[in-house]
Design a protein around this motif. Structure first.
Motif, PDB file in Angstrom:
ATOM      1  N   TYR A 297      -7.063  25.229  23.901  1.00  0.00           N
ATOM      2  CA  TYR A 297      -8.410  25.206  23.292  1.00  0.00           C
ATOM      3  C   TYR A 297      -8.919  23.800  22.972  1.00  0.00           C
ATOM      4  N   GLY A 298     -10.061  23.386  23.571  1.00  0.00           N
ATOM      5  CA  GLY A 298     -10.601  22.059  23.354  1.00  0.00           C
ATOM      6  C   GLY A 298     -11.526  22.277  22.063  1.00  0.00           C
ATOM      7  N   VAL A 299     -11.239  21.924  21.029  1.00  0.00           N
ATOM      8  CA  VAL A 299     -11.947  22.450  19.725  1.00  0.00           C
ATOM      9  C   VAL A 299     -12.430  21.163  19.052  1.00  0.00           C
ATOM     10  N   GLN A 300     -13.625  20.672  18.730  1.00  0.00           N
ATOM     11  CA  GLN A 300     -13.725  19.499  18.365  1.00  0.00           C
ATOM     12  C   GLN A 300     -13.441  19.430  16.678  1.00  0.00           C
ATOM     13  N   GLN A 301     -13.154  18.218  16.500  1.00  0.00           N
ATOM     14  CA  GLN A 301     -12.479  18.208  15.048  1.00  0.00           C
ATOM     15  C   GLN A 301     -13.743  18.142  14.254  1.00  0.00           C
ATOM     16  N   GLN A 302     -13.637  19.475  13.108  1.00  0.00           N
ATOM     17  CA  GLN A 302     -14.564  19.399  12.176  1.00  0.00           C
ATOM     18  C   GLN A 302     -14.624  18.592  11.086  1.00  0.00           C
ATOM     19  N   LEU A 303     -15.814  18.079  10.562  1.00  0.00           N
ATOM     20  CA  LEU A 303     -15.578  17.443   9.386  1.00  0.00           C
ATOM     21  C   LEU A 303     -15.363  18.158   8.091  1.00  0.00           C
ATOM     22  N   PHE A 304     -14.342  17.601   7.256  1.00  0.00           N
ATOM     23  CA  PHE A 304     -13.812  18.195   6.115  1.00  0.00           C
ATOM     24  C   PHE A 304     -13.089  19.593   6.540  1.00  0.00           C
ATOM     25  N   THR A 305     -12.293  19.539   7.683  1.00  0.00           N
ATOM     26  CA  THR A 305     -11.677  20.886   7.983  1.00  0.00           C
ATOM     27  C   THR A 305     -10.472  20.890   6.826  1.00  0.00           C
ATOM     28  N   GLU A 306     -10.446  22.200   6.697  1.00  0.00           N
ATOM     29  CA  GLU A 306      -9.527  22.893   5.444  1.00  0.00           C
ATOM     30  C   GLU A 306      -8.153  22.929   6.152  1.00  0.00           C
ATOM     31  N   LEU A 307      -7.198  22.009   5.628  1.00  0.00           N
ATOM     32  CA  LEU A 307      -5.610  22.242   6.008  1.00  0.00           C
ATOM     33  C   LEU A 307      -4.748  22.635   5.037  1.00  0.00           C
ATOM     34  N   SER A 308      -3.887  23.508   5.477  1.00  0.00           N
ATOM     35  CA  SER A 308      -2.861  24.062   4.376  1.00  0.00           C
ATOM     36  C   SER A 308      -1.991  22.614   3.981  1.00  0.00           C
ATOM     37  N   VAL A 309      -1.080  22.893   2.856  1.00  0.00           N
ATOM     38  CA  VAL A 309      -0.548  21.902   2.668  1.00  0.00           C
ATOM     39  C   VAL A 309       0.720  21.470   3.708  1.00  0.00           C
ATOM     40  N   GLU A 310       1.144  22.455   4.454  1.00  0.00           N
ATOM     41  CA  GLU A 310       1.967  22.277   5.403  1.00  0.00           C
ATOM     42  C   GLU A 310       1.395  21.434   6.670  1.00  0.00           C
ATOM     43  N   GLU A 311      -0.062  21.997   6.940  1.00  0.00           N
ATOM     44  CA  GLU A 311      -0.413  21.153   7.988  1.00  0.00           C
ATOM     45  C   GLU A 311      -0.873  19.608   7.563  1.00  0.00           C
ATOM     46  N   LYS A 312      -1.423  19.246   6.263  1.00  0.00           N
ATOM     47  CA  LYS A 312      -1.285  18.063   5.854  1.00  0.00           C
ATOM     48  C   LYS A 312      -0.104  17.188   5.968  1.00  0.00           C
ATOM     49  N   ASN A 313       0.875  17.858   5.655  1.00  0.00           N
ATOM     50  CA  ASN A 313       2.310  16.953   5.788  1.00  0.00           C
ATOM     51  C   ASN A 313       2.702  16.720   7.329  1.00  0.00           C
ATOM     52  N   ILE A 314       2.143  17.393   8.247  1.00  0.00           N
ATOM     53  CA  ILE A 314       2.499  17.225   9.593  1.00  0.00           C
ATOM     54  C   ILE A 314       1.430  15.840   9.942  1.00  0.00           C
ATOM     55  N   VAL A 315       0.302  15.899   9.593  1.00  0.00           N
ATOM     56  CA  VAL A 315      -0.873  15.174   9.768  1.00  0.00           C
ATOM     57  C   VAL A 315      -0.266  13.763   9.064  1.00  0.00           C
ATOM     58  N   ASN A 316       0.244  13.689   8.016  1.00  0.00           N
ATOM     59  CA  ASN A 316       0.720  12.334   7.384  1.00  0.00           C
ATOM     60  C   ASN A 316       1.928  11.636   8.326  1.00  0.00           C
ATOM     61  N   LEU A 317       2.635  12.619   8.691  1.00  0.00           N
ATOM     62  CA  LEU A 317       3.656  12.373   9.592  1.00  0.00           C
ATOM     63  C   LEU A 317       3.357  11.426  10.717  1.00  0.00           C
ATOM     64  N   ARG A 319       0.460  10.020  10.878  1.00  0.00           N
ATOM     65  CA  ARG A 319      -0.213   8.908  10.636  1.00  0.00           C
ATOM     66  C   ARG A 319       0.453   7.602  10.708  1.00  0.00           C
ATOM     67  N   HIS A 320       1.954   7.887  10.410  1.00  0.00           N
ATOM     68  CA  HIS A 320       2.767   6.738  10.360  1.00  0.00           C
ATOM     69  C   HIS A 320       3.141   6.054  11.783  1.00  0.00           C
ATOM     70  N   ASP A 321       2.958   6.893  12.838  1.00  0.00           N
ATOM     71  CA  ASP A 321       3.248   6.559  14.203  1.00  0.00           C
ATOM     72  C   ASP A 321       2.232   6.823  15.064  1.00  0.00           C
ATOM     73  N   GLU A 322       1.969   6.362  16.264  1.00  0.00           N
ATOM     74  CA  GLU A 322       0.937   6.593  17.261  1.00  0.00           C
ATOM     75  C   GLU A 322       1.191   8.171  17.604  1.00  0.00           C
ATOM     76  N   GLU A 323       2.299   8.280  17.749  1.00  0.00           N
ATOM     77  CA  GLU A 323       2.854   9.666  18.213  1.00  0.00           C
ATOM     78  C   GLU A 323       4.088  10.179  18.063  1.00  0.00           C
ATOM     79  N   LYS A 324       4.376  11.464  18.135  1.00  0.00           N
ATOM     80  CA  LYS A 324       5.600  11.850  17.624  1.00  0.00           C
ATOM     81  C   LYS A 324       5.950  13.198  18.544  1.00  0.00           C
ATOM     82  N   ASP A 325       7.307  13.555  18.793  1.00  0.00           N
ATOM     83  CA  ASP A 325       7.738  14.676  19.572  1.00  0.00           C
ATOM     84  C   ASP A 325       7.869  15.724  18.629  1.00  0.00           C
ATOM     85  N   ILE A 326       7.933  16.846  18.949  1.00  0.00           N
ATOM     86  CA  ILE A 326       8.066  18.184  18.175  1.00  0.00           C
ATOM     87  C   ILE A 326       9.401  18.247  17.632  1.00  0.00           C
TER      88      ILE A 326
END
Length: 364
Positions: A297-317, A319-326
């Motif tokens: 689903y093409g969903v536009q990124q919402q400003l101030f999207t609420e993320l769980s702690v686990e989701e934030k951890n993935i986002v932080n991972l 951020r260190h690289d341009e891309e990562k595999d699962i």
């Protein structure tokens, strides 16, 4: 070819396993530099003593590598070093994974979906029937099926996969000059056309008792999910399930009657929360979210999207690289494949990440 020569030579140094070999490569810069480094430089590496340095500086590993290369060329065998692109990506993140995997066949060892199936060598009719029905149910998702080419559930899984035209790979506990058990040679030959056989052992290495438990870690490490179909409380299937749990893989077991010795291991895995109870392929598909894999689903990124702690951890991972595999995300976050699939799907829905070909992800 020169690079491959030194990569193989590294595996021929006595008493140097995957962990020590990686340490040597890390300090020296490459397999070639391990052999070109001075004795003084090698002795500075933690854990590398005088005896091991002597073995590195001897000619024996190089002679053995030269002999191995001749076998590879003659038998059309691929040698995949752990830093190579085609090395099994699900396996490479673990410190005890093989330095080199020898592969003969046509399979993509980095298929988008991989299921391992293991079980007793003396299955009941119900066990083999369930294994075959499971593969029929899972066939529309076109997974790669891996097992150990052993008697019983292993060979049942390979044969049925071939019948359904699913790619299937056998992980061996010896070199490719041999096949154990020899009665499965014809099946292995057919597998080369749609799948293949792999091993961490050099061409002429015989099947030894201690190789089989080590082989099981490769089966566990290569898959997205492991299915155990009939097993006693002890044995190779339980060892494989233990490895899979250590690697944060999704483990499934087929339940059986309480007093049935063939189901005792499966029942215990389920009872101890070491495996999900599986009644049909639908349970695995739902857990791994394969049923949702086709829907993006093409969903536009919402400003101030609420993320769980686990989701934030993935986002932080990410951020260190341009891309990562699962597989890298799963390993780094210590999540199971199904847990990671759920988190990634949620982040896609929120428009935070975008999926790329090959199960790779980037921040939007």
């Amino acid at each position: 070819m020169e690079h491959l020569f030194y990569q193989i030579a590294l595996t021929k140094i006595p008493k140097v396993g995957p962990v020590t070999a990686r340490t040597l490569v890390s300090y020296c810069g490459s397999p070639q530099e391990v052999f070109l480094s001075s004795t003084k430089s090698l002795l500075k590496i933690p854990g590398i003593g005088g005896q091991l340095t002597q073995q590195i500086k001897s000619e024996e590993p190089l002679r053995a590598a030269e002999k191995e290369l001749l076998h590879l060329e003659k038998q059309n065998i691929a040698a995949l070093f752990y830093l190579d692109e085609h090395y099994p990506s699900r396996l490479k993140h673990y410190p005890d994974s093989p330095l080199i995997v020898y592969h003969k066949g046509s399979s993509n060892l980095n298929a988008s979906r991989i299921v391992a199936i293991v079980g007793t060598r003396k299955p009941t009719v119900q066990g083999t029937t369930f294994c075959e029905e499971f593969l029929e149910q899972i066939a529309p998702y076109e997974p790669l099926i891996i097992s150990g080419l052993a008697y019983g559930i292993d060979i049942c899984a390979h044969r049925k996969a071939l019948e359904l035209k699913l790619p299937t790979v056998g992980v061996l506990a010896h070199g490719l000059a041999h096949l154990y058990p020899p009665t499965h040679r014809s099946v292995a030959q057919r597998m080369l056309e749609n799948g293949g056989i792999i091993t961490e052992y050099g061409f002429e290495t015989n099947a030894e008792k201690e190789h089989f438990p080590l082989r099981n870690r490769i089966i566990a490490g290569m898959c997205d999910a492991l299915l155990v179909v009939e097993t006693a409380r002890y044995g190779g299937s339980i060892i494989t399930a233990n490895f899979a749990n250590e690697y944060n893989k999704d483990v499934f077991a087929v339940p059986g009657r309480v007093k049935d010795p063939f189901s005792a291991g499966c029942n215990e895995l389920i009872k101890n929360n070491q495996a999900h109870l599986l009644e049909s392929a639908e349970d695995l598909v739902r857990m791994l979210r394969w049923d949702l894999g086709a829907f993006r689903y093409g969903v536009q990124q919402q400003l101030f999207t609420e993320l769980s702690v686990e989701e934030k951890n993935i986002v932080n991972l990410l951020r260190h690289d341009e891309e990562k595999d699962i597989d890298a995300l799963t390993y780094l976050s210590q999540k199971s494949n199904s847990e990671m699939a759920t988190l990634l799907l949620e982040l896609e829905f929120k428009g935070v990440i975008r999926a790329l070909p090959g199960k790779r992800y980037v921040l939007v």
